[in-house]
Design an enzyme around this catalytic site. Structure first.
Site, PDB file in Angstrom:
ATOM      1  N   ASN A  10       2.108   2.946  -2.546  1.00 11.41           N
ATOM      2  CA  ASN A  10       3.066   3.158  -3.651  1.00 11.41           C
ATOM      3  C   ASN A  10       2.763   4.459  -4.395  1.00 11.41           C
ATOM      4  O   ASN A  10       3.675   5.229  -4.715  1.00 11.41           O
ATOM      5  CB  ASN A  10       3.004   1.998  -4.659  1.00 11.41           C
ATOM      6  CG  ASN A  10       3.491   0.693  -4.078  1.00 11.41           C
ATOM      7  OD1 ASN A  10       3.963   0.643  -2.949  1.00 11.41           O
ATOM      8  ND2 ASN A  10       3.363  -0.375  -4.844  1.00 11.41           N
ATOM      9  N   GLY A  11       1.459   4.661  -4.662  1.00 12.39           N
ATOM     10  CA  GLY A  11       1.039   5.855  -5.404  1.00 12.39           C
ATOM     11  C   GLY A  11       1.344   7.119  -4.613  1.00 12.39           C
ATOM     12  O   GLY A  11       1.860   8.100  -5.170  1.00 12.39           O
ATOM     13  N   HIS A  66       5.403   1.994  -7.689  1.00 12.43           N
ATOM     14  CA  HIS A  66       5.323   0.526  -7.711  1.00 12.43           C
ATOM     15  C   HIS A  66       6.724  -0.083  -7.811  1.00 12.43           C
ATOM     16  O   HIS A  66       7.031  -1.079  -7.178  1.00 12.43           O
ATOM     17  CB  HIS A  66       4.456   0.074  -8.888  1.00 12.43           C
ATOM     18  CG  HIS A  66       3.011   0.470  -8.748  1.00 12.43           C
ATOM     19  ND1 HIS A  66       2.310   0.290  -7.578  1.00 12.43           N
ATOM     20  CD2 HIS A  66       2.148   1.056  -9.611  1.00 12.43           C
ATOM     21  CE1 HIS A  66       1.065   0.738  -7.731  1.00 12.43           C
ATOM     22  NE2 HIS A  66       0.947   1.210  -8.960  1.00 12.43           N
ATOM     23  N   ASN A 101      -8.103  -4.157  -7.501  1.00 11.12           N
ATOM     24  CA  ASN A 101      -7.064  -3.523  -8.320  1.00 11.12           C
ATOM     25  C   ASN A 101      -7.276  -3.714  -9.823  1.00 11.12           C
ATOM     26  O   ASN A 101      -6.730  -2.957 -10.625  1.00 11.12           O
ATOM     27  CB  ASN A 101      -5.663  -4.029  -7.931  1.00 11.12           C
ATOM     28  CG  ASN A 101      -5.211  -3.544  -6.574  1.00 11.12           C
ATOM     29  OD1 ASN A 101      -4.402  -4.183  -5.906  1.00 11.12           O
ATOM     30  ND2 ASN A 101      -5.732  -2.404  -6.137  1.00 11.12           N
ATOM     31  N   TRP A 102      -8.118  -4.703 -10.213  1.00 10.74           N
ATOM     32  CA  TRP A 102      -8.424  -4.867 -11.642  1.00 10.74           C
ATOM     33  C   TRP A 102      -9.144  -3.650 -12.199  1.00 10.74           C
ATOM     34  O   TRP A 102      -9.176  -3.438 -13.412  1.00 10.74           O
ATOM     35  CB  TRP A 102      -9.300  -6.103 -11.885  1.00 10.74           C
ATOM     36  CG  TRP A 102      -8.606  -7.412 -11.711  1.00 10.74           C
ATOM     37  CD1 TRP A 102      -8.879  -8.356 -10.763  1.00 10.74           C
ATOM     38  CD2 TRP A 102      -7.547  -7.963 -12.510  1.00 10.74           C
ATOM     39  NE1 TRP A 102      -8.052  -9.442 -10.911  1.00 10.74           N
ATOM     40  CE2 TRP A 102      -7.228  -9.225 -11.982  1.00 10.74           C
ATOM     41  CE3 TRP A 102      -6.834  -7.499 -13.627  1.00 10.74           C
ATOM     42  CZ2 TRP A 102      -6.231 -10.037 -12.518  1.00 10.74           C
ATOM     43  CZ3 TRP A 102      -5.830  -8.308 -14.166  1.00 10.74           C
ATOM     44  CH2 TRP A 102      -5.547  -9.559 -13.607  1.00 10.74           C
ATOM     45  N   ASP A 134       0.847  -1.189   0.000  1.00 10.79           N
ATOM     46  CA  ASP A 134       0.000   0.000   0.000  1.00 10.79           C
ATOM     47  C   ASP A 134       0.883   1.239   0.000  1.00 10.79           C
ATOM     48  O   ASP A 134       2.018   1.201   0.482  1.00 10.79           O
ATOM     49  CB  ASP A 134      -0.910  -0.012   1.243  1.00 10.79           C
ATOM     50  CG  ASP A 134      -2.063   0.970   1.103  1.00 10.79           C
ATOM     51  OD1 ASP A 134      -2.368   1.354  -0.034  1.00 10.79           O
ATOM     52  OD2 ASP A 134      -2.639   1.355   2.132  1.00 10.79           O
ATOM     53  N   ARG A 188       3.032   7.219 -10.924  1.00  8.64           N
ATOM     54  CA  ARG A 188       2.664   6.127 -10.000  1.00  8.64           C
ATOM     55  C   ARG A 188       3.542   4.891 -10.181  1.00  8.64           C
ATOM     56  O   ARG A 188       3.891   4.225  -9.227  1.00  8.64           O
ATOM     57  CB  ARG A 188       1.202   5.731 -10.223  1.00  8.64           C
ATOM     58  CG  ARG A 188       0.202   6.742  -9.743  1.00  8.64           C
ATOM     59  CD  ARG A 188      -1.214   6.242 -10.009  1.00  8.64           C
ATOM     60  NE  ARG A 188      -1.539   5.064  -9.231  1.00  8.64           N
ATOM     61  CZ  ARG A 188      -1.900   5.089  -7.953  1.00  8.64           C
ATOM     62  NH1 ARG A 188      -1.990   6.228  -7.307  1.00  8.64           N
ATOM     63  NH2 ARG A 188      -2.177   3.978  -7.322  1.00  8.64           N
ATOM     64  N   SER A 218      -5.055  -6.898  -5.383  1.00  3.47           N
ATOM     65  CA  SER A 218      -6.386  -7.351  -4.953  1.00  3.47           C
ATOM     66  C   SER A 218      -7.356  -7.423  -6.135  1.00  3.47           C
ATOM     67  O   SER A 218      -7.076  -6.881  -7.214  1.00  3.47           O
ATOM     68  CB  SER A 218      -6.944  -6.385  -3.902  1.00  3.47           C
ATOM     69  OG  SER A 218      -7.278  -5.164  -4.519  1.00  3.47           O
TER      70      SER A 218
HETATM   71  C1  FPP Z   1      -0.348  -0.376  -3.508  1.00  2.00           C
HETATM   72  O1  FPP Z   1      -0.119   0.945  -3.827  1.00  2.00           O
HETATM   73  C2  FPP Z   1       0.160  -1.291  -4.549  1.00  2.00           C
HETATM   74  C3  FPP Z   1      -0.600  -2.017  -5.376  1.00  2.00           C
HETATM   75  C4  FPP Z   1      -2.052  -1.989  -5.300  1.00  2.00           C
HETATM   76  C5  FPP Z   1      -0.053  -2.918  -6.395  1.00  2.00           C
HETATM   77  C6  FPP Z   1       1.305  -3.499  -6.115  1.00  2.00           C
HETATM   78  C7  FPP Z   1       1.609  -4.581  -7.070  1.00  2.00           C
HETATM   79  C8  FPP Z   1       2.734  -4.676  -7.777  1.00  2.00           C
HETATM   80  C9  FPP Z   1       3.843  -3.712  -7.655  1.00  2.00           C
HETATM   81  C10 FPP Z   1       2.805  -5.810  -8.776  1.00  2.00           C
HETATM   82  C11 FPP Z   1       3.789  -6.838  -8.538  1.00  2.00           C
HETATM   83  C12 FPP Z   1       4.116  -7.167  -7.165  1.00  2.00           C
HETATM   84  C13 FPP Z   1       5.224  -7.765  -6.735  1.00  2.00           C
HETATM   85  C14 FPP Z   1       5.455  -7.866  -5.314  1.00  2.00           C
HETATM   86  C15 FPP Z   1       6.262  -8.328  -7.590  1.00  2.00           C
HETATM   87  P1  FPP Z   1      -1.273   1.936  -4.291  1.00  2.00           P
HETATM   88  O2  FPP Z   1      -1.158   2.121  -5.763  1.00  2.00           O
HETATM   89  O3  FPP Z   1      -2.602   1.438  -3.790  1.00  2.00           O
HETATM   90  O4  FPP Z   1      -0.841   3.218  -3.542  1.00  2.00           O
HETATM   91  P2  FPP Z   1      -1.757   4.376  -2.959  1.00  2.00           P
HETATM   92  O5  FPP Z   1      -2.639   3.756  -1.912  1.00  2.00           O
HETATM   93  O6  FPP Z   1      -0.771   5.329  -2.415  1.00  2.00           O
HETATM   94  O7  FPP Z   1      -2.536   4.915  -4.123  1.00  2.00           O
END
Ligand code: FPP
Length: 188
Positions: free
Chosen positions: A39-40, A54, A85-86, A37, A50, A82
């Site tokens: 990353n964005g 990731h 996420n799709w 969580d 974004r 999740s």
């Molecule tokens: C959360 O950040 C991250 C995700 C929903 C996707 C993460 C998945 C990958 C990087 C794909 C591959 C995974 C691995 C471990 C090889 P967010 O985008 O929800 O961030 P935010 O809440 O700040 O918007």
């Protein structure tokens, strides 16, 4: 890995050494689960796209996986993508799948070197054939490893798990009165 070996791998007097010395190995958890969580938000706070968040998230995953295995943690589960996420834009979903593929190719040797057994959970049938092949290969290549079990959850979701278990109960012909917490749990 024994504490002495781990200490030998870190710089004397470093923050890592101080942290290592504080670990009570007798009380190490059996299973740690992490949800990716932020990353964005990490990227936005640096004015980066974004996808850079990731990418940075995956770097953290690499070090968490290797360190957990070295510490002797029995099971690590990473909730990475999740079912919700799709719904993200196609460009972001395909960037994530590309990063996943890249991670698997790059990290396989490290998983083997660290005796880590790789396993995937979630609705993998929703992933592309190409990604499924990569995942299966990583699981097969690490199947005989005896160290940490590393589960990666892809297309996961609490509601999705309930729906899948209900489908299995129906397919198995379980009568309504025989649906118990146990028969349900057996199909999760
Ligand atoms: C959360 O950040 C991250 C995700 C929903 C996707 C993460 C998945 C990958 C990087 C794909 C591959 C995974 C691995 C471990 C090889 P967010 O985008 O929800 O961030 P935010 O809440 O700040 O918007």
């Amino acid at each position: 890995m024994a504490l002495a070996e781990m200490l030998a791998a870190v710089k004397a007097g470093s923050a890592e050494e101080a942290l290592l010395r504080r670990i009570d190995f007798a009380r190490l958890p059996r299973h740690v689960a992490l949800i990716m969580d932020g990353n964005g938000r990490w990227a936005a706070s640096r004015n980066l796209p974004r996808v850079e968040g990731h990418r940075a998230g995956i770097e953290s995953v690499r070090s968490v996986v290797e360190t957990s295995a070295r510490l002797g943690l029995p099971v690590l589960t990473l909730y990475a993508f999740s079912v919700e996420n799709w719904k993200r834009p196609d460009t972001e979903v395909s960037a994530l799948m590309g990063l996943l593929k890249h991670y698997l190719r790059l990290e396989l040797n490290s998983l083997l070197r660290n005796n880590i057994k790789f396993h995937v959970i979630g609705q993998t049938d929703r992933l592309s054939a190409e990604i499924r092949t990569e995942l299966e290969q990583a699981a097969e290549r690490t199947a005989s490893n005896t160290g940490m079990l590393f589960n990666i959850a892809l297309s996961y979701g609490g509601r999705a798990e309930i729906v899948d278990a209900a489908r299995r109960l129906i397919r198995d012909g379980v009568a309504a009165d025989d649906v118990t917490e146990q028969t349900f749990a057996d199909r999760l």
